[in-house]
Design a protein around this motif. Structure first.
Motif, PDB file in Angstrom:
ATOM      1  N   LEU A 145       2.287   0.001  -3.642  1.00 31.02           N
ATOM      2  CA  LEU A 145       1.141  -0.575  -2.952  1.00 31.02           C
ATOM      3  C   LEU A 145       0.445   0.553  -2.218  1.00 31.02           C
ATOM      4  CD1 LEU A 145       0.093  -3.472  -2.408  1.00 31.02           C
ATOM      5  CD2 LEU A 145       1.253  -3.330  -0.231  1.00 31.02           C
ATOM      6  N   THR A 146      -0.797   0.818  -2.613  1.00 27.61           N
ATOM      7  CA  THR A 146      -1.505   1.925  -1.972  1.00 27.61           C
ATOM      8  C   THR A 146      -2.035   1.487  -0.615  1.00 27.61           C
ATOM      9  OG1 THR A 146      -3.555   1.254  -2.997  1.00 27.61           O
ATOM     10  CG2 THR A 146      -2.221   2.860  -4.170  1.00 27.61           C
ATOM     11  N   GLU A 147      -2.595   2.459   0.080  1.00 29.09           N
ATOM     12  CA  GLU A 147      -3.144   2.180   1.405  1.00 29.09           C
ATOM     13  C   GLU A 147      -4.220   1.114   1.350  1.00 29.09           C
ATOM     14  OE1 GLU A 147      -2.066   3.681   4.106  1.00 29.09           O
ATOM     15  OE2 GLU A 147      -0.699   5.046   3.111  1.00 29.09           O
ATOM     16  N   THR A 148      -4.962   1.097   0.250  1.00 25.94           N
ATOM     17  CA  THR A 148      -6.070   0.154   0.164  1.00 25.94           C
ATOM     18  C   THR A 148      -5.629  -1.227  -0.278  1.00 25.94           C
ATOM     19  OG1 THR A 148      -6.413   0.882  -2.090  1.00 25.94           O
ATOM     20  CG2 THR A 148      -7.726   1.935  -0.377  1.00 25.94           C
ATOM     21  N   GLU A 159       2.853  10.369  -5.480  1.00 26.87           N
ATOM     22  CA  GLU A 159       2.221   9.095  -5.158  1.00 26.87           C
ATOM     23  C   GLU A 159       3.127   8.231  -4.299  1.00 26.87           C
ATOM     24  OE1 GLU A 159       1.453   7.702  -9.086  1.00 26.87           O
ATOM     25  OE2 GLU A 159      -0.603   8.410  -9.077  1.00 26.87           O
ATOM     26  N   GLU A 160       4.414   8.273  -4.571  1.00 31.02           N
ATOM     27  CA  GLU A 160       5.350   7.449  -3.795  1.00 31.02           C
ATOM     28  C   GLU A 160       5.316   7.820  -2.328  1.00 31.02           C
ATOM     29  OE1 GLU A 160       9.404   7.691  -5.112  1.00 31.02           O
ATOM     30  OE2 GLU A 160       9.138   6.103  -6.571  1.00 31.02           O
ATOM     31  N   ARG A 164       1.859   3.021   0.837  1.00 28.43           N
ATOM     32  CA  ARG A 164       2.245   2.237   2.000  1.00 28.43           C
ATOM     33  C   ARG A 164       3.618   1.616   1.776  1.00 28.43           C
ATOM     34  NH1 ARG A 164      -0.832  -3.219   3.436  1.00 28.43           N
ATOM     35  NH2 ARG A 164      -2.646  -2.100   2.700  1.00 28.43           N
ATOM     36  N   ALA A 165       3.810   1.118   0.578  1.00 24.76           N
ATOM     37  CA  ALA A 165       5.091   0.459   0.278  1.00 24.76           C
ATOM     38  C   ALA A 165       5.277   0.486  -1.227  1.00 24.76           C
ATOM     39  CB  ALA A 165       5.081  -0.990   0.768  1.00 24.76           C
ATOM     40  N   THR A 197      12.690  -3.208  -2.011  1.00 22.43           N
ATOM     41  CA  THR A 197      11.387  -2.776  -1.504  1.00 22.43           C
ATOM     42  C   THR A 197      11.572  -1.721  -0.423  1.00 22.43           C
ATOM     43  OG1 THR A 197      11.308  -4.481   0.175  1.00 22.43           O
ATOM     44  CG2 THR A 197      10.310  -5.004  -1.943  1.00 22.43           C
ATOM     45  N   HIS A 198      10.601  -0.841  -0.367  1.00 26.66           N
ATOM     46  CA  HIS A 198      10.562   0.166   0.688  1.00 26.66           C
ATOM     47  C   HIS A 198       9.219   0.049   1.369  1.00 26.66           C
ATOM     48  CE1 HIS A 198      13.942   2.776  -0.797  1.00 26.66           C
ATOM     49  NE2 HIS A 198      13.726   2.002  -1.835  1.00 26.66           N
ATOM     50  N   GLY A 199       9.207  -0.021   2.651  1.00 32.59           N
ATOM     51  CA  GLY A 199       7.933  -0.061   3.351  1.00 32.59           C
ATOM     52  C   GLY A 199       7.508  -1.487   3.630  1.00 32.59           C
ATOM     53  N   LEU A 200       6.369  -1.578   4.250  1.00 36.64           N
ATOM     54  CA  LEU A 200       5.899  -2.873   4.732  1.00 36.64           C
ATOM     55  C   LEU A 200       4.863  -3.412   3.767  1.00 36.64           C
ATOM     56  CD1 LEU A 200       6.139  -4.538   7.383  1.00 36.64           C
ATOM     57  CD2 LEU A 200       4.085  -3.411   8.128  1.00 36.64           C
TER      58      LEU A 200
END
Lengths: 240, 448
Positions: A145-148, A159-160, A164-165, A197-200
Motif C-alpha cells: 500500500l503506497t503513501e497515496t 519499494e517495500e 506505508r504498509a 501484514t506490516h504497517g498500518l
C-alpha cells in the motif's frame, strides 16, 4: 492517480517468474523460485521416521529450516520458519504418514523484496517435486500500500521500504475444473491461508489488497501449473 | 536418537566391495580415470561477490560481504578475512542444522589456511584508518548439495566470489579528517579486492591401505575411502597448505607424486576460474555502460499479470501496457484510456502492434511510432536489455512530436523539451522527412 514504479512496471504487474525443479541430487525434492531478483532455493527431505518432542505423533510433522544469505540466524528467520510451517501444515495431508517428519530447507539466494511469498512458492514447488501428498498448492503474493493509498503488487525491496504498509497473502491455487464456468462467475470468498501484514492499513485498503492479491494469485497458479506440466520428471531414481 | 540413526544413509556391503574392487583395476564407478576431475561449472549471481559452483553433483554457493570494523590490536593496519561455512541440511540428510559438525569445521579451517594464511588476499589495502577502522571481509559458503569433495568445490566458490566482489569506496572526511565516509556504489565505482594468487585445493582419497589415490571423490567413494589428503597449491607451484588428518598411512613417494599431479590440476582449475571471472566482468561492464530501468518480463515466457479488459473495470486502471517508460508517460499523460495487451512470450514484433481495442487516435499514434522505430533502428527489435535504452530515447523523440500535434498538454511539451535536450541531434535525422516538418512545427510551438 497513477503510480509510476521505479522499474517501469504498472501497479498490477509482477516481476518475471521462473521456477525450476529437481535441481539437487541428494534432496528428495527441490525447487528454485525466482521473482525478479528475489530467488529462493527450497529442498525437501521426505518423511523421516519419528516426530519431534511435543508434536502430535498421530499426524505427520513439518519442519522448516530457513537459511539466510549471510549472518546469524535471528528472530526474523525464526518467524519466517514459523509462518512457513503453519502454512505448509495446512496444505499437506498430514494423516497419510503419521509419526513422521518432513523437513523443508530454504536457502535465500537473492533478496529483493517479497522474500516470504517467494519462499512459500518455492517450498510448494519443492513439495510437489518430492511427491509429498498435498491437498492443494499454496500461492503467495505480496501486496503493498503506497503513501497515496493505491495497491501495488510484488514490490521490490526499495519499494517495500517506502511503502506505508504491505501484506503477504497466501491463497490456495485456483482449481482447474472440467465443467465450463461462466466468465463472470465469481468464486466464493477467496479462502486465505495466510496473511501477514506490516504497517498500518485501514480495513477497506486491506480488502482492496485481498482482491488484488487474489487476482494475481490466479495468474501465478496458472504459471505454476504450466511449469509443472512442461517439466519432465528428471531423475526418477533418487537414492537416499 | 533412534530416529536419527534410522534416517542416516548407510552404504550396503555390496556397493562397498564393488567400489573397492573396481579401484583395484583402475576403474571408478562413474567412469572417470583416477586423476580426472568432474565437470566444473562456475556461475555468478547478479550481485557482486556471489558465486555458484557445481562440481559434478556437488553444489556450493559463495557470498562475500564487507563491513567496517575495528582492527585487531596486534595488526592495526590490516583488514580481516573470515570464512563461514554452512553445512545446510539440504545438502545431505545427515547434516543437521545448528552447531557445525567436525567436517564442517575442518572444511572451514582448510579453506581459511589456504586463503588467509597464504596471504592470497591483500589485507593492507583494506585499511582505512590505521588502528581505527578497516574492512572486514566475510565469506559465507553454503553447501547446497553434497555430492562429494566439498573442500575443493567450496574453495573454488570462495575464490570466484572474492574475485568478483567489489567493496564500496570510502574517503576520509569530517571535521578533523578522521571520519570515514562510505560512498554509495552509484556515486563512486566500488573497488575490487587485490588478490595476489589463487590457492586451489585438490583432494585425494586414499584406498587399499595407501596404494591407490584418486582425485575428486564422490560421496560414495568418500564413504568407502580409507583416508583423505587435501593439497592447496597455486599456479606458481607454491604449496599453500596440505591437510591429511589421520586415515591410512601413505608412503612419502606417493605423496610427492600426488603433489605433482595436484599442481597440474591447480593450474587447470585456476585458468577455468579466471575465464569465468573475465566473462562475468565483461558482462558487468556492459551492464553498467547503458543505465536503464531493469526490464520487466523479458526472459520468462510467462505473461505477467496483464490488465485484461475485464479485469480493468475491476481494478480501475486503464494504461498503455508498455515496457518503456517515457513514451508511455508522454503519450498517455492526459489520461485517455488505452487498452493495449502485450505479451512478451508471443514474439517480439507483436508487442508493438499490440491490439488496441479503443477508437482512440493515440493507439494508432503509439503503434505507428513503434513501427517506425522498428524500421529505423538497426539490428533486431527484440527487447534486449542493451538496446532498450537506445530505443527509449529514440521513441520518445518520435512519439512526442506526434503527441504534441494532437494534444497540447503541458507535461507532454515539457517532456519533449527535456528529452530533446538529452538526445543527440543525429536521432532527428533518423526521423522520416514528413515528420521533420512536424518536429520543427511542434518544437517551435512548444518552446514558445
Amino acid at each position: 492517480m497513477e503510480v509510476v514504479r521505479a522499474d517501469g512496471r504498472t501497479p498490477n504487474q509482477l516481476r518475471p517468474l521462473a521456477c525450476s525443479r529437481n535441481l539437487l541430487h541428494r534432496a528428495h525434492g527441490s525447487a528454485r523460485w525466482s521473482q525478479g531478483d528475489t530467488i529462493v532455493l527450497a529442498a525437501v527431505y521426505g518423511p523421516k521416521a519419528g516426530t519431534r518432542k511435543g508434536e502430535n505423533p498421530e499426524k505427520a510433522c513439518i519442519e522448516v529450516i530457513w537459511k539466510p544469505k549471510t549472518g546469524q540466524i535471528g528472530k526474523e528467520e525464526k518467524e519466517y520458519e514459523m509462518i512457513l510451517k503453519r502454512t505448509l501444515q495446512s496444505i499437506c495431508l498430514l494423516t497419510i504418514h503419521p509419526n513422521t517428519t518432513t523437513s523443508i530447507i530454504l536457502q535465500v539466494v537473492g533478496d529483493d523484496g517479497a522474500l516470504l511469498p517467494c519462499a512459500i512458492n518455492a517450498s510448494c514447488a519443492a513439495l510437489v517435486d518430492s511427491g509429498i501428498p498435498l491437498k492443494h498448492l499454496a500461492v503467495a503474493i505480496c501486496c503493498g500500500l503506497t503513501e497515496t493509498g493505491s495497491v501495488i503488487l510484488d514490490p521490490t525491496k526499495a519499494e517495500e521500504q517506502k511503502m506505508r504498509a504491505f501484506a503477504y497473502l497466501v491463497f490456495p491455487n485456483s482449481p482447474l475444473s472440467v465443467l465450463p464456468k461462466a466468465p463472470s462467475a465469481v468464486d466464493d470468498e477467496p479462502g486465505i491461508i495466510t496473511s501477514v501484514t506490516h504497517g498500518l492499513m485501514s480495513e477497506c485498503h486491506y480488502i482492496n489488497c485481498l482482491g488484488h492479491g487474489h487476482a494475481a494469485c490466479a495468474k501465478i497458479s496458472e504459471f505454476l501449473r504450466r511449469s509443472m506440466q512442461t517439466q519432465l520428471p528428471g531423475d526418477l531414481s533418487k537414492s537416499t | 536418537m533412534e530416529q536419527r540413526l534410522a534416517n542416516t544413509w548407510r552404504m550396503t556391503v555390496n556397493e562397498k566391495k564393488f567400489i573397492e574392487t573396481a579401484l583395484l583395476s583402475d576403474l571408478r564407478v562413474d567412469g572417470r580415470r583416477p586423476f580426472d576431475y568432474r565437470k566444473l561449472t562456475i556461475k555468478f549471481g547478479r550481485e557482486d561477490g556471489s558465486s555458484e559452483v557445481q562440481l559434478g553433483e556437488t553444489h556450493v554457493m559463495g557470498y562475500v560481504t564487507s563491513q567496517l570494523v575495528q582492527p585487531y590490536r596486534d595488526r592495526p593496519n590490516e583488514g580481516t578475512l573470515a570464512i563461514f561455512t554452512e553445512f545446510s541440511p539440504m545438502a545431505d540428510p545427515s547434516f543437521e542444522a545448528g552447531r557445525p559438525g567436525e567436517s564442517a569445521v575442518e572444511l572451514g579451517r582448510v579453506i581459511d589456511r589456504g586463503l588467509r594464511e597464504s596471504r592470497a588476499v591483500d589485507m593492507e589495502s583494506l585499511c582505512v584508518v590505521a588502528g581505527k577502522s578497516v574492512w572486514a571481509i566475510r565469506v559465507d559458503l553454503h553447501i547446497l548439495d553434497n555430492g562429494g569433495n566439498l573442500i575443493d568445490a567450496a574453495n573454488i566458490a570462495a575464490l570466484a566470489a572474492l574475485l568478483t566482489f567489489q567493496r564500496p569506496e570510502c574517503t576520509l572526511g569530517g571535521e578533523n579528517g578522521q571520519e570515514v565516509i562510505v560512498h554509495d556504489p552509484e556515486v563512486r565505482e566500488p573497488l575490487p579486492l587485490i588478490v595476489h594468487h589463487l590457492p586451489v585445493a585438490v583432494t585425494f582419497a586414499i584406498f587399499d591401505e595407501g596404494n591407490i589415490m584418486v582425485i575428486d571423490p564422490t560421496y560414495k567413494e568418500e564413504a568407502v575411502m580409507g583416508g583423505r589428503m587435501t593439497a592447496t597449491l597455486n599456479s606458481n607451484g607454491d604449496v599453500c597448505a596440505v591437510q591429511k588428518a589421520g586415515g591410512e598411512g601413505v608412503m612419502s613417494s606417493v605423496i610427492m607424486q600426488c603433489l605433482r599431479i595436484a599442481s597440474v590440476k591447480a593450474a587447470d582449475i585456476t585458468s577455468k576460474i579466471k575465464d569465468a571471472v573475465d566473462a562475468y566482468n565483461t558482462e558487468r561492464a556492459l551492464r553498467k555502460v547503458k543505465r536503464h530501468p531493469p526490464s520487466v518480463a523479458l526472459e520468462v515466457s510467462v505473461p505477467d499479470v496483464i490488465m485484461k479488459e475485464n479485469q480493468v473495470d475491476e481494478l480501475s486502471r486503464h494504461r498503455a501496457q508498455n515496457l518503456k517508460d517515457e513514451p508511455e508517460r508522454s503519450c498517455s499523460n492526459d489520461g485517455t484510456s488505452i487498452g493495449v495487451e502485450i505479451s512478451t512470450s508471443r514474439g517480439k514484433n507483436n508487442a508493438f502492434i499490440g491490439g488496441p481495442s479503443s477508437w482512440d487516435p493515440y493507439s494508432k499514434g503509439i503503434s505507428s511510432c513503434f513501427i517506425r522505430s522498428s524500421q529505423d533502428l538497426p539490428g533486431p527489435l527484440y527487447l534486449a536489455k542493451e538496446q532498450e535504452e537506445a530505443k527509449i530515447s529514440q521513441n520518445s523523440i518520435e512519439s512526442d512530436p506526434e503527441a504534441a500535434n494532437t494534444l497540447s498538454s503541458g507535461p507532454v511539451g515539457a517532456s519533449v523539451a527535456s528529452q530533446q535536450a538529452n538526445s543527440p541531434k543525429s536521432l532527428k535525422d533518423a526521423v522520416k522527412p514528413k515528420n521533420r516538418k512536424k518536429n520543427k512545427a511542434s518544437s517551435t510551438s512548444d518552446m514558445s
